[in-house]
Design an enzyme around this catalytic site. Structure first.
Site, PDB file in Angstrom:
ATOM      1  N   GLN A 174      32.258   2.571 -26.868  1.00 26.03           N
ATOM      2  CA  GLN A 174      31.564   3.704 -26.260  1.00 26.03           C
ATOM      3  C   GLN A 174      30.304   4.007 -27.062  1.00 26.03           C
ATOM      4  O   GLN A 174      30.057   5.114 -27.483  1.00 26.03           O
ATOM      5  CB  GLN A 174      32.493   4.914 -26.210  1.00 26.03           C
ATOM      6  CG  GLN A 174      33.778   4.615 -25.522  1.00 26.03           C
ATOM      7  CD  GLN A 174      33.547   3.988 -24.174  1.00 26.03           C
ATOM      8  OE1 GLN A 174      32.886   4.567 -23.328  1.00 26.03           O
ATOM      9  NE2 GLN A 174      34.072   2.811 -23.945  1.00 26.03           N
TER      10      GLN A 174
ATOM     11  N   LEU B  30      31.613   8.121 -31.047  1.00 22.71           N
ATOM     12  CA  LEU B  30      32.089   8.285 -29.680  1.00 22.71           C
ATOM     13  C   LEU B  30      30.984   8.933 -28.864  1.00 22.71           C
ATOM     14  O   LEU B  30      30.149   9.661 -29.390  1.00 22.71           O
ATOM     15  CB  LEU B  30      33.336   9.183 -29.630  1.00 22.71           C
ATOM     16  CG  LEU B  30      34.549   8.790 -30.469  1.00 22.71           C
ATOM     17  CD1 LEU B  30      35.636   9.852 -30.310  1.00 22.71           C
ATOM     18  CD2 LEU B  30      35.063   7.437 -30.055  1.00 22.71           C
ATOM     19  N   ASP B  31      31.014   8.702 -27.557  1.00 19.77           N
ATOM     20  CA  ASP B  31      30.111   9.414 -26.670  1.00 19.77           C
ATOM     21  C   ASP B  31      30.311  10.914 -26.824  1.00 19.77           C
ATOM     22  O   ASP B  31      31.406  11.388 -27.173  1.00 19.77           O
ATOM     23  CB  ASP B  31      30.394   9.046 -25.210  1.00 19.77           C
ATOM     24  CG  ASP B  31      29.727   7.746 -24.804  1.00 19.77           C
ATOM     25  OD1 ASP B  31      28.949   7.205 -25.592  1.00 19.77           O
ATOM     26  OD2 ASP B  31      30.003   7.276 -23.686  1.00 19.77           O
ATOM     27  N   LYS B  32      29.289  11.666 -26.504  1.00 21.54           N
ATOM     28  CA  LYS B  32      29.358  13.120 -26.594  1.00 21.54           C
ATOM     29  C   LYS B  32      30.569  13.670 -25.851  1.00 21.54           C
ATOM     30  O   LYS B  32      31.285  14.538 -26.357  1.00 21.54           O
ATOM     31  CB  LYS B  32      28.070  13.722 -26.035  1.00 21.54           C
ATOM     32  CG  LYS B  32      28.089  15.240 -25.936  1.00 21.54           C
ATOM     33  CD  LYS B  32      26.826  15.766 -25.274  1.00 21.54           C
ATOM     34  CE  LYS B  32      26.900  17.270 -25.069  1.00 21.54           C
ATOM     35  NZ  LYS B  32      25.690  17.790 -24.389  1.00 21.54           N
TER      36      LYS B  32
END
Length: 586
Positions: free
Chosen positions: A24, A176-178
């Site tokens: 991600q 990680l993605d937001k």
């Protein structure tokens, strides 16, 4: 598959597929290199190209999450700060075969991270590292458009020593993605950062995600090996591409699906670490993540329109970093963590598993089924009458009129040719058991279609009720169309008195109505619940209210059982497990 939840593995819970990165947007840092957005000037770096590829991509892969952006690398290369086998190279896209000697001389101003106070959930910490529970909505590190309010700023407040590593991404070894929640490991010292970076690069880190996806993957488990690159039509999207993409591999296992197969819960292991890998691969299978308007815009829009309360709960892509395992950066001891997802994630299967409780109401003629149905309708419940549906089928122009005319010609048609000669039909039914069954087999599917349309039209209701006198006799209870069957009991004398009060009622009519029906005792023995209609109307109305309470209790118990299944598989908090003092599905 269906309402049950099953963990995909047994044992100590450690993932059995080693994943180098989380897929991600995670890229492991690889050196003591300062951050791309600012740190003190650094000494020239050297590297033997580990693989074929573009010069800028090779350096970016080596420097990882703690390193510069691709754009910053390209600027340095274009200004003559890179060499290949001793020769200055100003072409970021220079193709390498692998094995070349590379150098890079970065030049960046000193910039630091200002600590920011705020909540930070620490799963584990020692002097060398910390494992955190990153909430959805929190960006990991500063980036263009997000100069503050990140996880890194919180880390600088809670672990001040991390700022000694410098740059705008101190301690970050993966990200990680937001809008992805879950486990993140950070280094508290430079020594630990280098060791963790090496573990990521050597694929000694295992990560497993939980994802809620649209539909039910077929097959339920598998491996996706599709190359991923920048979407040529959008700068903010990645895509499966035929040319220019990087190898990407994901393994998924479906562990739950809702009864309507609208949503499934899958575990996903990532063996490569491409940007948005899980989101891209699941979308490529035709099963984008719930809430992912980037890779599943049509499904996300339909979900918002149709899913009711579940849609209001789904405000992000439903992805959670569930398991994380790696060797300790100093001792080398194996470390393993598992973190249940947050409430917005684990409640989603409960919402999606909810469906209208379909209740069949049966009983002998004169037992009071229709009266009970009237009380339920008065309480706001949607109700369906099979007798009324049959009457509509036999009405002029009804479907049964056309069906009988095609099958028997004008044998049962009245002189008008548009309606049934009911006397002729009743005589045929009374004279032949085989004809009665044949007629029932033709007409009851039409009643079934009418009931299905009724149930679909009331799918948002908590419960619907269908009075179906021949439910058992027509084997309707074997179709799965009813969740609960309620019987209405009444003594024979009261039933006969009730029938005799009906206009045009005769013994012949009573005998015809009883023909082909199960005896009352047999019907009631097959019911889940029984209403005793030996009292007056007020008593029957009271029992209708009690029935609604009992049915509500069944629905709640079903949700508690499912929540316990989720918790015992690790997909929901331990407090929801069976036997836990606070176990309850909220």
């Amino acid at each position: 598959m269906g309402g049950g939840v099953r963990p995909s593995r047994t044992g100590d819970g450690n993932p059995d597929v080693v994943a180098a990165r989380d897929g991600q947007g995670e890229r492991p840092g690889a050196s003591g290199f300062p951050d791309a957005s600012g740190a003190s000037a650094a000494s020239p770096l050297s590297l033997a190209a580990p693989e074929a590829g573009r010069l800028d991509a090779v350096w970016q892969g080596h420097l990882g999450a703690g390193g510069p952006t691709r754009a910053r690398l390209q600027d340095w290369i274009k200004t003559g700060r890179a060499t290949v086998d001793g020769q200055v190279c100003r072409k970021p896209g220079q193709r390498l075969r692998g094995g070349e000697r590379l150098t890079l001389s970065p030049d960046m101003p000193a910039v630091g991270v200002l600590p920011e106070s705020g909540a930070l959930t620490v799963v584990f910490a020692d002097a060398h590292l910390a494992v955190l529970d990153k909430p959805a909505g929190l960006t990991v590190h500063p980036a263009p458009g997000r100069p503050d309010g990140t996880l890194v700023h919180l880390l600088a407040h809670h672990f001040p020593e991390m700022a000694d590593m410098g740059g705008l991404r101190p301690g970050i070894v993966h990200r990680l993605d937001k809008d992805t929640s879950g486990l993140v490991a950070v280094a508290r010292t430079e020594t630990a950062r280098l060791a963790l970076t090496a573990s990521f690069a050597e694929r000694r880190v295992a990560k497993t995600y939980l994802a809620l996806v649209h539909g039910l993957p077929d097959p339920p488990q598998g491996v996706v090996a599709l190359p991923i690159g920048r979407d040529p039509s959008s700068k903010v999207r990645m895509a499966v591409v035929k040319k220019g993409g990087r190898a990407a591999k994901s393994s998924y296992r479906t562990v739950w699906a809702d009864p309507g197969r609208r949503t499934a819960l899958v575990e996903v292991d990532i063996e490569t670490g491409r940007t948005h890998q899980i989101r891209v691969h699941m979308a490529a299978l035709g099963h984008p993540l719930l809430g992912d308007a980037v890779y599943g815009p049509a499904q996300a829009a339909a979900f918002r329109r149709e899913a009711g309360a579940a849609a209001r709960l789904c405000r992000r892509q439903m992805l959670h970093a569930w398991r994380l395992a790696f060797p300790h950066p100093v001792t080398g001891q194996p470390m393993s963590f598992q973190l249940p997802p947050p409430p917005d994630f684990w409640r989603m299967p409960l919402f999606m598993a909810r469906r209208t409780q379909r209740v069949g109401v049966v009983g002998a003629p004169g037992s009071g089924k229709s009266t009970l149905l009237g009380f339920l309708a008065a309480a706001g419940c949607p109700v369906f009458s099979a007798d009324a549906a049959v009457a509509a089928l036999y009405a002029p122009g009804g479907e049964a009129v056309e069906l009988l005319a095609r099958r028997y010609g004008d044998r049962f048609l009245a002189a008008s040719g548009r309606e049934i000669d009911k006397d002729a039909l009743r005589s045929a039914v009374a004279a032949s058991e085989s004809f009665r069954r044949e007629l029932m087999d033709m007409v009851h599917p039409l009643v079934g279609y009418a009931y299905a349309a009724f149930a679909a039209a009331n799918r948002q209701a908590r419960a619907v009720f269908a009075e179906t006198p021949l439910l058992f006799e027509a084997r309707w209870h074997q179709t799965g169309d009813f969740d609960v069957i309620v019987g209405v009991s009444r003594d024979a004398a009261s039933r006969e008195a009730a029938l005799a009060a009906r206009p045009g009622w005769t013994g012949e009519v009573a005998a015809r109505l009883e023909a082909g029906q199960w005896p009352e005792e047999k019907k009631l023995a097959h019911c889940h619940m029984v209403i005793d209609n030996r009292g007056d109307l007020a008593d029957l109305q009271r029992q209708a209210g009690e029935l609604l309470e009992r049915l509500g209790g069944l629905r709640r118990r079903t949700m508690r059982e499912m929540a316990a299944d989720l918790a015992e598989a690790g997909y929901a908090p331990a407090r929801l497990r069976r036997g836990h003092t606070s176990a309850a599905a909220r």
